[in-house]
Write a protein that holds these residues in place. Structure first.
Motif, PDB file in Angstrom:
ATOM      1  N   LEU A  74      -3.976  -5.184 -34.261  1.00 56.66           N
ATOM      2  CA  LEU A  74      -3.221  -4.838 -35.468  1.00 56.66           C
ATOM      3  C   LEU A  74      -2.077  -3.876 -35.156  1.00 56.66           C
ATOM      4  O   LEU A  74      -0.959  -4.026 -35.659  1.00 56.66           O
ATOM      5  N   ARG A  75      -2.355  -2.880 -34.320  1.00 56.53           N
ATOM      6  CA  ARG A  75      -1.328  -1.892 -33.971  1.00 56.53           C
ATOM      7  C   ARG A  75      -0.135  -2.553 -33.285  1.00 56.53           C
ATOM      8  O   ARG A  75       1.024  -2.303 -33.628  1.00 56.53           O
ATOM      9  N   HIS A  76      -0.394  -3.422 -32.320  1.00 58.80           N
ATOM     10  CA  HIS A  76       0.701  -4.056 -31.587  1.00 58.80           C
ATOM     11  C   HIS A  76       1.438  -5.095 -32.444  1.00 58.80           C
ATOM     12  O   HIS A  76       2.658  -5.236 -32.327  1.00 58.80           O
ATOM     13  N   LEU A  77       0.705  -5.816 -33.287  1.00 54.30           N
ATOM     14  CA  LEU A  77       1.379  -6.758 -34.184  1.00 54.30           C
ATOM     15  C   LEU A  77       2.293  -6.019 -35.156  1.00 54.30           C
ATOM     16  O   LEU A  77       3.432  -6.430 -35.382  1.00 54.30           O
ATOM     17  N   GLU A  78       1.829  -4.905 -35.704  1.00 50.54           N
ATOM     18  CA  GLU A  78       2.677  -4.126 -36.608  1.00 50.54           C
ATOM     19  C   GLU A  78       3.849  -3.508 -35.862  1.00 50.54           C
ATOM     20  O   GLU A  78       4.976  -3.497 -36.353  1.00 50.54           O
ATOM     21  N   LYS A  79       3.584  -3.003 -34.652  1.00 47.69           N
ATOM     22  CA  LYS A  79       4.642  -2.380 -33.853  1.00 47.69           C
ATOM     23  C   LYS A  79       5.765  -3.378 -33.563  1.00 47.69           C
ATOM     24  O   LYS A  79       6.940  -3.050 -33.663  1.00 47.69           O
ATOM     25  N   ASP A 129       6.490 -11.241 -44.041  1.00 44.54           N
ATOM     26  CA  ASP A 129       7.863 -11.164 -43.549  1.00 44.54           C
ATOM     27  C   ASP A 129       7.867 -10.398 -42.223  1.00 44.54           C
ATOM     28  O   ASP A 129       7.463  -9.245 -42.174  1.00 44.54           O
ATOM     29  N   CYS A 130       8.302 -11.034 -41.177  1.00 41.98           N
ATOM     30  CA  CYS A 130       8.305 -10.425 -39.846  1.00 41.98           C
ATOM     31  C   CYS A 130       9.706  -9.920 -39.511  1.00 41.98           C
ATOM     32  O   CYS A 130      10.662 -10.685 -39.543  1.00 41.98           O
ATOM     33  N   GLN A 131       9.786  -8.651 -39.199  1.00 40.65           N
ATOM     34  CA  GLN A 131      11.034  -8.021 -38.777  1.00 40.65           C
ATOM     35  C   GLN A 131      10.772  -7.327 -37.453  1.00 40.65           C
ATOM     36  O   GLN A 131      10.001  -6.378 -37.405  1.00 40.65           O
ATOM     37  N   PRO A 132      11.377  -7.803 -36.359  1.00 37.39           N
ATOM     38  CA  PRO A 132      11.099  -7.184 -35.056  1.00 37.39           C
ATOM     39  C   PRO A 132      11.449  -5.709 -35.043  1.00 37.39           C
ATOM     40  O   PRO A 132      12.413  -5.285 -35.682  1.00 37.39           O
ATOM     41  N   ARG A 133      10.622  -4.943 -34.335  1.00 40.16           N
ATOM     42  CA  ARG A 133      10.810  -3.496 -34.262  1.00 40.16           C
ATOM     43  C   ARG A 133      10.645  -3.042 -32.826  1.00 40.16           C
ATOM     44  O   ARG A 133      10.431  -3.857 -31.941  1.00 40.16           O
ATOM     45  N   GLN A 134      10.699  -1.733 -32.645  1.00 40.08           N
ATOM     46  CA  GLN A 134      10.558  -1.101 -31.333  1.00 40.08           C
ATOM     47  C   GLN A 134      11.622  -1.651 -30.390  1.00 40.08           C
ATOM     48  O   GLN A 134      12.781  -1.631 -30.721  1.00 40.08           O
ATOM     49  N   ASP A 135      11.203  -2.202 -29.258  1.00 41.46           N
ATOM     50  CA  ASP A 135      12.182  -2.678 -28.276  1.00 41.46           C
ATOM     51  C   ASP A 135      12.489  -4.166 -28.407  1.00 41.46           C
ATOM     52  O   ASP A 135      13.193  -4.732 -27.588  1.00 41.46           O
ATOM     53  N   ALA A 136      11.985  -4.816 -29.451  1.00 38.27           N
ATOM     54  CA  ALA A 136      12.275  -6.238 -29.670  1.00 38.27           C
ATOM     55  C   ALA A 136      13.611  -6.377 -30.390  1.00 38.27           C
ATOM     56  O   ALA A 136      13.873  -5.694 -31.381  1.00 38.27           O
TER      57      ALA A 136
END
Length: 175
Positions: A74-79, A129-136
């Motif tokens: 869950l943490r990595h999918l949200e990240k 709704d998926c919005q890439p975050r972090q380094d993506a």
């Protein structure tokens, strides 16, 4: 740097651990499914690596000390996909495969020059709704046929293309 969470290592501590023991990871293949549960699309992240190369990757990351597998997923999918991706973590946490990444080429199809890593791999439907975050940089949805094409496969480093093909076979999208 003061870190109060016992699950995090400093960069130096992580480097020492990576040099001495396998590190546990989770990997998720985000998918969209239709009303009958058939996979219609696969989400691949677009990232820039430390060496400046652009590649497509799966959602992945370390499992922290004292962290459950479900929580790590869950943490990595949200990240990577954002807080409203609405992933549906499987009821059974049995992975579709276990991938062993080695710093030496050729031992398995999976390669990570930094470490020996053991990764539990899952197919995870997402409905939000998926919005890439972090380094993506971006998230692109491919049909299973597009995702398994040689063009997309060659854009995936370290054997993740092979892992993606295993995931697609696992859900009945490849014969």
């Amino acid at each position: 740097m003061t870190e109060t969470s016992p699950g995090w290592l400093t960069p130096d501590e992580l480097g020492l651990a990576r040099a001495r023991m396998p590190i546990l990871y989770v990997e998720a293949v985000p998918v969209r499914v239709d009303d009958s549960g058939e996979v219609t699309h696969v989400g691949l992240l677009l990232r820039i690596g430390p060496d400046g190369t652009v590649s497509r990757t799966l959602v992945s990351g370390r499992v922290l000390h004292h962290e459950r597998i479900r929580d790590a997923l869950l943490r990595h999918l949200e990240k990577d996909l954002g807080p409203v991706a609405l992933p549906r973590i499987p009821t059974s946490l049995q992975p579709f495969t276990v991938a062993e990444y080695f710093p030496t080429h050729g031992i398995t199809p999976y390669h990570d020059p930094r470490q020996h890593a053991v990764s539990l791999a899952y197919v995870v439907p997402v409905t939000g709704d998926c919005q890439p975050r972090q380094d993506a940089l971006d998230l692109v949805w491919f049909t299973p046929q597009e995702a398994s094409s040689p063009l997309v496969q060659q854009e995936m480093p370290g054997g993740q293309g092979a892992l993606l093909k295993q995931a697609l076979a696992h859900v009945g999208c490849l014969s």
